[in-house]
Scaffold this motif. Structure first.
Motif, PDB file in Angstrom:
ATOM      1  N   ALA A 384       1.077  -1.289  -0.052  1.00 34.04           N
ATOM      2  CA  ALA A 384      -0.127   0.113  -0.092  1.00 34.04           C
ATOM      3  C   ALA A 384       0.497   1.438  -0.130  1.00 34.04           C
ATOM      4  CB  ALA A 384      -0.807  -0.200   1.133  1.00 34.04           C
ATOM      5  N   LYS A 385       1.890   1.641   0.518  1.00 39.84           N
ATOM      6  CA  LYS A 385       3.133   2.393   0.789  1.00 39.84           C
ATOM      7  C   LYS A 385       3.750   2.577  -0.551  1.00 39.84           C
ATOM      8  CE  LYS A 385       3.818   4.211   4.807  1.00 39.84           C
ATOM      9  NZ  LYS A 385       3.612   5.878   5.045  1.00 39.84           N
ATOM     10  N   ALA A 386       3.725   1.534  -0.926  1.00 40.95           N
ATOM     11  CA  ALA A 386       4.693   1.763  -2.564  1.00 40.95           C
ATOM     12  C   ALA A 386       3.319   2.164  -3.689  1.00 40.95           C
ATOM     13  CB  ALA A 386       4.852   0.400  -2.881  1.00 40.95           C
ATOM     14  N   ALA A 387       2.561   1.904  -3.200  1.00 40.04           N
ATOM     15  CA  ALA A 387       1.388   1.841  -4.675  1.00 40.04           C
ATOM     16  C   ALA A 387       0.696   3.975  -4.011  1.00 40.04           C
ATOM     17  CB  ALA A 387       0.352   1.362  -4.312  1.00 40.04           C
ATOM     18  N   GLY A 388       0.992   4.496  -2.820  1.00 44.59           N
ATOM     19  CA  GLY A 388       0.816   5.031  -2.547  1.00 44.59           C
ATOM     20  C   GLY A 388      -0.789   5.198  -2.456  1.00 44.59           C
ATOM     21  N   THR A 389      -0.890   4.616  -1.791  1.00 41.98           N
ATOM     22  CA  THR A 389      -2.616   4.155  -1.305  1.00 41.98           C
ATOM     23  C   THR A 389      -2.458   3.636   0.631  1.00 41.98           C
ATOM     24  OG1 THR A 389      -2.913   1.878  -2.081  1.00 41.98           O
ATOM     25  CG2 THR A 389      -3.922   3.896  -3.820  1.00 41.98           C
ATOM     26  N   PRO A 390      -2.490   4.466   1.082  1.00 41.50           N
ATOM     27  CA  PRO A 390      -2.497   3.702   2.986  1.00 41.50           C
ATOM     28  C   PRO A 390      -3.653   4.081   3.443  1.00 41.50           C
ATOM     29  CG  PRO A 390      -0.635   6.391   3.056  1.00 41.50           C
ATOM     30  CD  PRO A 390      -1.291   5.625   1.387  1.00 41.50           C
ATOM     31  N   ASP A 391      -4.070   4.867   2.707  1.00 36.51           N
ATOM     32  CA  ASP A 391      -5.390   4.375   3.520  1.00 36.51           C
ATOM     33  C   ASP A 391      -6.301   4.065   4.274  1.00 36.51           C
ATOM     34  OD1 ASP A 391      -5.039   7.491   3.202  1.00 36.51           O
ATOM     35  OD2 ASP A 391      -6.701   8.265   2.242  1.00 36.51           O
ATOM     36  N   GLY A 392      -7.035   3.476   5.137  1.00 35.15           N
ATOM     37  CA  GLY A 392      -7.672   2.487   5.326  1.00 35.15           C
ATOM     38  C   GLY A 392      -7.213   1.248   6.143  1.00 35.15           C
ATOM     39  N   PHE A 393      -8.022   0.345   6.083  1.00 29.75           N
ATOM     40  CA  PHE A 393      -7.510  -0.796   7.089  1.00 29.75           C
ATOM     41  C   PHE A 393      -8.558  -2.408   7.427  1.00 29.75           C
ATOM     42  CE2 PHE A 393     -10.573   2.194   9.501  1.00 29.75           C
ATOM     43  CZ  PHE A 393     -11.539   0.543   9.911  1.00 29.75           C
ATOM     44  N   VAL A 394      -8.172  -3.502   7.206  1.00 31.39           N
ATOM     45  CA  VAL A 394      -9.126  -4.434   6.850  1.00 31.39           C
ATOM     46  C   VAL A 394      -8.876  -4.681   8.912  1.00 31.39           C
ATOM     47  CG1 VAL A 394      -8.421  -6.936   6.704  1.00 31.39           C
ATOM     48  CG2 VAL A 394      -7.860  -5.272   5.066  1.00 31.39           C
ATOM     49  N   LYS A 395     -11.214  -4.967   9.466  1.00 34.84           N
ATOM     50  CA  LYS A 395     -11.482  -5.057  10.440  1.00 34.84           C
ATOM     51  C   LYS A 395     -11.468  -6.900   9.845  1.00 34.84           C
ATOM     52  CE  LYS A 395     -14.168  -3.862  13.814  1.00 34.84           C
ATOM     53  NZ  LYS A 395     -14.807  -2.548  14.117  1.00 34.84           N
ATOM     54  N   VAL A 396     -11.762  -7.965  10.886  1.00 34.12           N
ATOM     55  CA  VAL A 396     -11.747  -9.041  11.291  1.00 34.12           C
ATOM     56  C   VAL A 396     -12.315  -9.144  12.369  1.00 34.12           C
ATOM     57  CG1 VAL A 396     -10.418  -9.842   9.408  1.00 34.12           C
ATOM     58  CG2 VAL A 396     -10.125  -9.557  12.030  1.00 34.12           C
ATOM     59  N   ILE A 397     -13.719 -10.355  12.338  1.00 29.81           N
ATOM     60  CA  ILE A 397     -14.503 -10.102  13.696  1.00 29.81           C
ATOM     61  C   ILE A 397     -14.622 -11.943  14.161  1.00 29.81           C
ATOM     62  CG2 ILE A 397     -16.762 -10.006  15.317  1.00 29.81           C
ATOM     63  CD1 ILE A 397     -16.852  -7.619  13.085  1.00 29.81           C
ATOM     64  N   PHE A 398     -13.941 -12.458  14.909  1.00 33.43           N
ATOM     65  CA  PHE A 398     -14.288 -13.591  14.813  1.00 33.43           C
ATOM     66  C   PHE A 398     -14.937 -14.261  16.481  1.00 33.43           C
ATOM     67  CE2 PHE A 398     -11.407 -13.256  12.400  1.00 33.43           C
ATOM     68  CZ  PHE A 398     -10.921 -14.762  11.490  1.00 33.43           C
ATOM     69  N   ASP A 399     -15.748 -15.864  16.953  1.00 35.72           N
ATOM     70  CA  ASP A 399     -16.004 -15.704  17.896  1.00 35.72           C
ATOM     71  C   ASP A 399     -15.200 -16.380  18.554  1.00 35.72           C
ATOM     72  OD1 ASP A 399     -17.720 -17.232  19.539  1.00 35.72           O
ATOM     73  OD2 ASP A 399     -18.273 -19.378  18.469  1.00 35.72           O
ATOM     74  N   ALA A 400     -14.801 -15.877  19.953  1.00 31.54           N
ATOM     75  CA  ALA A 400     -13.574 -16.095  20.090  1.00 31.54           C
ATOM     76  C   ALA A 400     -13.864 -18.058  20.958  1.00 31.54           C
ATOM     77  CB  ALA A 400     -13.625 -15.596  22.171  1.00 31.54           C
ATOM     78  N   LYS A 401     -15.157 -18.191  21.131  1.00 34.02           N
ATOM     79  CA  LYS A 401     -15.355 -20.101  21.539  1.00 34.02           C
ATOM     80  C   LYS A 401     -15.421 -21.264  21.277  1.00 34.02           C
ATOM     81  CE  LYS A 401     -18.345 -22.666  24.091  1.00 34.02           C
ATOM     82  NZ  LYS A 401     -20.397 -22.654  24.190  1.00 34.02           N
TER      83      LYS A 401
END
Length: 463
Positions: A384-401
């Protein structure tokens, strides 16, 4: 004797895909279309908007060429040229569907179809002539159109829907976009990139209201940074079109204010095309603007089925296609399982893009799950840095059990091409540890998924 085994009413991504699968399964198939093969998606929706958005993205790149160590002087846009390219892309796709109809020996019946009893459809051609056709199975796939609010009646000139927004003769200097779902946000991004002054008005507290709240807030920051004005928890109560432009009265928590613009784009959702097609005469049940169907899209009247935007599932092209394939495969007596509407990906194609599948963090908590949440910012991604597109994120949600992957939410460049990993993994009932131990290529944007999962399990390396 019936003229066809299967007649499909409507040729959008639900209808034409169903017709092709029907023909592949050996059914003699016809499709009825009153306008252009491919429906809204190919001609006025998904595809031509992506062409517009690509032009906007290229224009943005050129304007910021120096960020990449390049020089591009006197970069100018040709608004007419951008619109023309979009229409040409739509035209090519339409030709592609025509070819597929021919290749699969599907009869294309041009005209407006009305359902009749006894498994028949009457098709009224442009010249007024009507012809009746019979089939063993009739699949309704008539799609939807831009919804109108009483306070926002579309006139096609100053108050427009998505269709007119794609083919304006002149670029507006100022535009108000009402509604911040995928359609509203994509057009807001496009017109802002082209140089129009854009204000987005959203009734709910967050833009892209179906998305995870953190995604919504990040997108709002990015769009504001790009120069788009955003008004949430606001409502357009009145529009005056009597002068040169438009004056829109907007009710906010701080009182009323009047916004002036050249054009108002109404993007407040869609309205099912279920009027005047014979549903009432046949007694086909509807509720809240949708045709009621069973798990395999059979209506309450045997021999009549409905798929796509006119049924209660998500109004998305890929959902319509999946429903149509399931419907016809069930008719063919194949072993099929009902569609899992909890595992449908949603995408918004502005920059940064938004893509998601499954539960939001709030929904997971409301359902009583004990959750693990992981996030990985693209600012820590080498690609992302090399492409010049560092905005944003990935968010994941898991069931802890049990480690079940409950939801995945992404915002950033190219994430609409990344979300399928989460869709397939969830379909296969993958656990967090399996994703974590699946080696992702470096450097790619996609490894941010693995890194986000690592963050959820306190094993993250790069942040």
């Amino acid at each position: 004797m019936a003229d066809f085994d299967v007649i499909v009413l409507g040729s959008g991504p639900g209808g034409y895909v169903t017709a092709i699968r029907s023909s592949q399964l050996g059914f003699k198939t016809a499709i009825i279309e009153k306008e252009s093969l491919g429906g809204v998606c190919l001609n006025w929706g998904c595809i031509p908007t992506k062409a517009l958005l690509k032009s906007a993205q290229v224009f943005e790149y050129l304007k910021h060429a120096e960020d990449y160590g390049l020089k591009a002087d006197n970069v100018e846009k040709d608004f007419d040229g951008v619109i023309k390219r979009s229409r040409n892309v739509a035209g090519d796709m339409n030709k592609g569907v025509k070819f597929l109809m021919k290749k699969n020996k599907i009869d294309v019946l041009k005209g407006f179809g009305t359902l009749k009893s006894g498994k028949k459809v009457s098709v009224k051609a442009e010249d007024g002539t009507e012809t009746e056709y019979a089939a063993d199975h009739i699949i309704i796939a008539t799609g939807a159109r831009s919804r109108e609010l009483p306070s926002l009646k579309q006139d096609g000139k100053k108050i427009i829907g998505y269709r007119e927004a794609m083919s304006l003769e002149k670029q507006p200097e100022k535009m108000i976009v009402v509604g911040s779902g995928a359609i509203g946000i994509e057009f807001a991004y496009f017109y802002n990139s082209m140089g129009t002054e854009v204000t987005v008005v959203e009734f709910l507290p967050n833009i892209v209201p179906v998305e995870d709240e953190e995604i919504s807030k990040q997108l709002e920051r990015s769009l504001k940074k790009a120069g788009i004005k955003i008004m949430t928890a606001s409502e357009v109560t009145e529009v005056n079109t009597s002068g040169d432009g438009v004056k829109a009265t907007v009710k906010t928590s701080k009182g009323e204010q009047v916004l002036e613009a050249d054009i108002v784009l109404s993007a407040v959702g869609i309205k099912s095309n279920i009027e005047n097609i014979g549903l009432e005469d046949l007694g086909i049940k509807t509720d809240k603007d949708k045709i009621l169907v069973d798990d395999f899209y059979q209506t309450n009247i045997p021999g009549y089925y409905a798929i796509g935007d006119i049924t209660p599932g998500q109004a998305l092209a890929h959902v319509a296609s999946a429903e149509g394939i399931l419907c016809i495969e069930k008719i063919a007596d194949m072993h099929v399982e009902p569609l899992d509407y909890g595992n449908i990906p949603a995408c918004t194609y502005c920059i940064p893009e938004v893509a998601s599948v499954g539960l939001t963090e709030k929904q997971a908590e409301e359902k009583g799950f004990d959750i693990k949440v992981g996030k990985f910012p693209f600012s820590a991604s080498g690609k992302a840095k090399a492409a010049g597109t560092p905005d944003g994120f990935v968010k994941v949600i898991f069931d802890a059990k049990y480690g079940e992957w409950l939801g995945c939410h992404m915002i950033g460049t190219g994430v609409t091409d990344m979300i399928a990993e989460a869709v397939v993994a969830r379909k296969l009932e993958t656990t967090g540890h399996e994703v974590l131990k699946a080696v992702h290529p470096h450097p790619t944007m996609s490894e941010a998924v693995m890194e986000a999962v690592a963050a959820a399990y306190d094993e993250v390396i790069h942040i």
